[in-house]
Design a protein around this motif. Structure first.
Motif, PDB file in Angstrom:
ATOM      1  N   PHE A 129      12.278  -0.901  -5.645  1.00 37.08           N
ATOM      2  CA  PHE A 129      10.905  -0.636  -6.054  1.00 37.08           C
ATOM      3  C   PHE A 129      10.311  -1.782  -6.850  1.00 37.08           C
ATOM      4  O   PHE A 129       9.089  -1.963  -6.857  1.00 37.08           O
ATOM      5  CB  PHE A 129      10.837   0.665  -6.865  1.00 37.08           C
ATOM      6  N   PHE A 130      11.146  -2.555  -7.511  1.00 30.20           N
ATOM      7  CA  PHE A 130      10.631  -3.684  -8.280  1.00 30.20           C
ATOM      8  C   PHE A 130       9.947  -4.696  -7.357  1.00 30.20           C
ATOM      9  O   PHE A 130       8.883  -5.238  -7.692  1.00 30.20           O
ATOM     10  CB  PHE A 130      11.758  -4.376  -9.047  1.00 30.20           C
ATOM     11  N   ALA A 131      10.534  -4.935  -6.196  1.00 25.73           N
ATOM     12  CA  ALA A 131       9.934  -5.858  -5.232  1.00 25.73           C
ATOM     13  C   ALA A 131       8.567  -5.354  -4.776  1.00 25.73           C
ATOM     14  O   ALA A 131       7.601  -6.127  -4.675  1.00 25.73           O
ATOM     15  CB  ALA A 131      10.867  -6.038  -4.029  1.00 25.73           C
ATOM     16  N   VAL A 132       8.478  -4.041  -4.533  1.00 22.25           N
ATOM     17  CA  VAL A 132       7.206  -3.448  -4.101  1.00 22.25           C
ATOM     18  C   VAL A 132       6.172  -3.527  -5.216  1.00 22.25           C
ATOM     19  O   VAL A 132       5.021  -3.937  -4.996  1.00 22.25           O
ATOM     20  CB  VAL A 132       7.418  -1.983  -3.668  1.00 22.25           C
ATOM     21  N   LEU A 133       6.583  -3.145  -6.436  1.00 20.19           N
ATOM     22  CA  LEU A 133       5.660  -3.173  -7.569  1.00 20.19           C
ATOM     23  C   LEU A 133       5.202  -4.587  -7.893  1.00 20.19           C
ATOM     24  O   LEU A 133       4.049  -4.801  -8.276  1.00 20.19           O
ATOM     25  CB  LEU A 133       6.310  -2.539  -8.798  1.00 20.19           C
ATOM     26  N   PHE A 134       6.097  -5.545  -7.742  1.00 19.84           N
ATOM     27  CA  PHE A 134       5.730  -6.948  -7.991  1.00 19.84           C
ATOM     28  C   PHE A 134       4.641  -7.388  -7.019  1.00 19.84           C
ATOM     29  O   PHE A 134       3.655  -8.022  -7.421  1.00 19.84           O
ATOM     30  CB  PHE A 134       6.961  -7.849  -7.846  1.00 19.84           C
ATOM     31  N   LEU A 135       4.788  -7.030  -5.744  1.00 20.73           N
ATOM     32  CA  LEU A 135       3.794  -7.397  -4.731  1.00 20.73           C
ATOM     33  C   LEU A 135       2.452  -6.727  -5.015  1.00 20.73           C
ATOM     34  O   LEU A 135       1.400  -7.380  -4.992  1.00 20.73           O
ATOM     35  CB  LEU A 135       4.307  -7.001  -3.341  1.00 20.73           C
ATOM     36  N   VAL A 136       2.492  -5.425  -5.315  1.00 24.27           N
ATOM     37  CA  VAL A 136       1.265  -4.680  -5.580  1.00 24.27           C
ATOM     38  C   VAL A 136       0.575  -5.207  -6.843  1.00 24.27           C
ATOM     39  O   VAL A 136      -0.643  -5.421  -6.864  1.00 24.27           O
ATOM     40  CB  VAL A 136       1.571  -3.173  -5.724  1.00 24.27           C
ATOM     41  N   SER A 137       1.355  -5.434  -7.903  1.00 24.47           N
ATOM     42  CA  SER A 137       0.794  -5.910  -9.166  1.00 24.47           C
ATOM     43  C   SER A 137       0.182  -7.297  -9.014  1.00 24.47           C
ATOM     44  O   SER A 137      -0.913  -7.561  -9.523  1.00 24.47           O
ATOM     45  CB  SER A 137       1.878  -5.944 -10.247  1.00 24.47           C
ATOM     46  N   THR A 138       0.885  -8.179  -8.321  1.00 27.63           N
ATOM     47  CA  THR A 138       0.373  -9.534  -8.106  1.00 27.63           C
ATOM     48  C   THR A 138      -0.934  -9.505  -7.332  1.00 27.63           C
ATOM     49  O   THR A 138      -1.904 -10.196  -7.681  1.00 27.63           O
ATOM     50  CB  THR A 138       1.410 -10.386  -7.351  1.00 27.63           C
ATOM     51  N   THR A 139      -0.998  -8.677  -6.285  1.00 27.75           N
ATOM     52  CA  THR A 139      -2.222  -8.547  -5.492  1.00 27.75           C
ATOM     53  C   THR A 139      -3.371  -8.043  -6.361  1.00 27.75           C
ATOM     54  O   THR A 139      -4.485  -8.592  -6.325  1.00 27.75           O
ATOM     55  CB  THR A 139      -1.995  -7.575  -4.315  1.00 27.75           C
ATOM     56  N   GLY A 140      -3.096  -7.007  -7.152  1.00 28.56           N
ATOM     57  CA  GLY A 140      -4.134  -6.457  -8.013  1.00 28.56           C
ATOM     58  C   GLY A 140      -4.652  -7.446  -9.032  1.00 28.56           C
ATOM     59  O   GLY A 140      -5.868  -7.567  -9.242  1.00 28.56           O
ATOM     60  N   LEU A 141      -3.740  -8.191  -9.657  1.00 35.40           N
ATOM     61  CA  LEU A 141      -4.151  -9.160 -10.677  1.00 35.40           C
ATOM     62  C   LEU A 141      -4.949 -10.308 -10.069  1.00 35.40           C
ATOM     63  O   LEU A 141      -5.927 -10.794 -10.667  1.00 35.40           O
ATOM     64  CB  LEU A 141      -2.915  -9.703 -11.406  1.00 35.40           C
ATOM     65  N   ILE A 142      -4.553 -10.744  -8.873  1.00 34.14           N
ATOM     66  CA  ILE A 142      -5.303 -11.806  -8.192  1.00 34.14           C
ATOM     67  C   ILE A 142      -6.722 -11.338  -7.872  1.00 34.14           C
ATOM     68  O   ILE A 142      -7.700 -12.080  -8.049  1.00 34.14           O
ATOM     69  CB  ILE A 142      -4.567 -12.254  -6.908  1.00 34.14           C
ATOM     70  N   LEU A 143      -6.848 -10.093  -7.411  1.00 33.63           N
ATOM     71  CA  LEU A 143      -8.172  -9.548  -7.102  1.00 33.63           C
ATOM     72  C   LEU A 143      -9.039  -9.462  -8.356  1.00 33.63           C
ATOM     73  O   LEU A 143     -10.252  -9.729  -8.307  1.00 33.63           O
ATOM     74  CB  LEU A 143      -8.026  -8.177  -6.454  1.00 33.63           C
TER      75      LEU A 143
END
Length: 368
Positions: free
Chosen positions: A144-158
Motif C-alpha cells: 500500500f505504501f507504493a500505491v499511496l506514494f503514487l497517489v500522494s505525489t500526483t495530488g501534490l503535483i496537481l
C-alpha cells in the motif's frame, strides 16, 4: 510474542505510515499560523532526541518489548504497573485514532452511515490483518505504501501546478517571534506525531537486523518531518494563514479548492481514500502493540486469543471518549497532551533509562 521477523525496510515503511498520515490530515501546528511548517521541523528534531532516549533504553534488553523490560528494570511490582500503564496508553491512543478517522469519514463521505458502523468496519478490517501477524501487516504496508506514494505525489503535483499556490501567504516569517513557535512545538508537535514513536519499542525485537534499527527509525523521522513541513507549507500557501487555522482538515480543503484547475476532478476523494488507508496502518500498530503488551503482561501464550476482547474494549472507548467533535478535540489537545503524553513519552522513559543505566554500571563493577 509471535515468532516473526521484519526487515529494516518494512520497519521504515511502518514508521512513515505511522507518522505522516494523521499529521497531514489534521491542522498540524495551526496555532503557529503561517509558521506551522517551522513547528513541524522543530517537532521532528525533538522527536529524534526522544527516540535516541528510547533506543538507548531498548539496548538494555534488545530481545524484549517495552512492557517486559520495564519489569526487569523497575522490579516485578512497579514494573508491572508501568507496563500496564503503557498497555492502557496504547489502547487509548488506538481508540483516539479510530475516532478521529471515523469522524472524518462520516463528515465528508459516509454522511448517512451511523458512526458506530464506520468504527466497527474499520476495526474488523484491522482485526483480520492483525490476526495474520506482524509479518503480514508489514508486507501489506509495503504494497500500500507504493500505491499511496503514487497517489500522494500526483495530488501534490496537481496542487503545485493549479495556480492557487501563493508563497506570500507564508509571510511574515516568525511574525509573533520564536516563543509562539516553541510553545506550539513543545510539547505539541514533539508529542504528536513524533514522540509517539515510542510504540515501536514493542516492535524492535521483531527486526531481523537490530543493528540497523537506529538508522532506519531516524531516517523515517527525518522523511516524515520534512514531508509534513512541506505539506503544511503548501496548505498555508493555498489557504492563507487565517483559513488554515480555522479549517478542520486543511489538506482536504486545499484539494477541494483546486477542482476545475486540474485535469483530474474530485481530488478530495483521493485524499479520503489515502487518509483511511494510512489510518488503517496507524490503528493496526496501536492494536498490535496493545495485544502484545497485554499477552506478555499476563502470561497469555498467544496474543490472538485477545484480539476480539481487546478490540471490543477499543471499540467502546472510541465511542465513549467524547460526546461531540469539540469535546473530542479538547480531550486530545489539552487533557491527553499534558496529563497523559508528557508522563508516558518524557518522564517514565527517562526514569527507566536512569535506573537501567545505574543497574548496568553496578553489573560492570561487580564483574570486575
Amino acid at each position: 510474542m509471535e515468532k516473526a521477523k521484519i526487515s529494516p525496510r518494512q520497519l521504515l515503511i511502518l514508521v512513515l505510515m505511522f507518522e505522516i498520515v494523521s499529521a497531514i490530515i489534521s491542522g498540524f501546528g495551526a496555532e503557529a499560523k503561517q509558521d506551522a511548517w517551522i513547528t513541524a521541523i522543530l517537532g521532528m528534531l525533538g522527536g529524534i532526541c526522544l527516540f535516541l532516549i528510547y533506543h538507548r533504553l531498548s539496548l538494555f534488553y534488545p530481545d524484549l518489548p517495552l512492557t517486559e523490560y520495564a519489569k526487569k528494570i523497575l522490579g516485578p511490582v512497579v514494573g508491572r504497573v508501568i507496563a500496564l500503564l503503557y498497555v492502557v496508553y496504547f489502547l487509548f491512543n488506538g481508540s483516539f485514532v479510530i475516532r478521529d478517522f471515523a469522524s472524518m469519514a462520516v463528515s465528508f463521505v459516509f454522511v448517512q452511515t451511523p458512526f458506530l458502523v464506520i468504527i466497527a468496519l474499520m476495526l474488523v478490517t484491522v482485526m483480520y490483518v492483525i490476526g495474520k501477524g506482524i509479518e503480514v501487516l508489514s508486507r501489506t504496508a509495503e504494497l500500500f505504501f507504493a500505491v499511496l506514494f503514487l497517489v500522494s505525489t500526483t495530488g501534490l503535483i496537481l496542487i503545485l501546478t493549479s495556480g492557487n499556490v501563493d508563497l506570500q501567504n507564508l509571510r511574515p516569517v516568525l511574525e509573533e517571534g520564536w516563543l509562539t513557535v516553541l510553545k506550539q512545538s513543545l510539547p505539541g508537535t514533539v508529542v504528536f506525531p513524533f514522540g509517539e514513536i515510542i510504540v515501536f519499542l514493542m516492535l524492535f525485537p521483531y527486526v531481523n537486523k537490530p543493528q540497523k534499527v537506529k538508522k532506519t527509525v531516524i531516517t523515517g523521522l527525518l522523511i516524515s518531518g520534512c514531508f509534513i513541513a512541506f505539506v503544511t507549507m503548501l496548505n498555508v500557501s493555498v489557504l492563507g494563514a487565517d483559513l488554515f487555522t480555522r479549517t478542520q482538515y486543511p489538506l482536504l480543503t486545499t484539494s477541494q479548492l483546486i477542482e476545475g484547475r486540474a485535469f483530474l476532478e474530485r481530488l478530495d476523494a483521493l485524499f479520503i481514500v489515502t487518509a483511511i488507508v494510512g489510518g488503517f496502518f496507524r490503528i493496526s500498530i496501536f492494536l498490535y502493540v496493545t495485544l502484545i503488551g497485554t499477552a506478555t503482561l499476563f502470561g497469555i501464550p498467544s496474543y490472538r486469543k485477545l484480539i476480539i476482547p481487546v478490540s471490543m474494549v477499543m471499540f467502546i472507548c472510541s465511542l465513549a471518549m467524547a460526546s461531540n467533535y469539540v469535546e473530542f478535540i479538547y480531550t486530545g489537545l489539552r487533557i491527553v497532551r499534558f496529563y497523559v503524553q508528557i508522563p508516558m513519552l518524557f518522564i517514565i522513559p527517562l526514569i527507566l533509562l536512569l535506573v537501567g543505566w545505574i543497574q548496568e554500571k553496578k553489573k560492570l563493577k561487580s564483574a570486575h
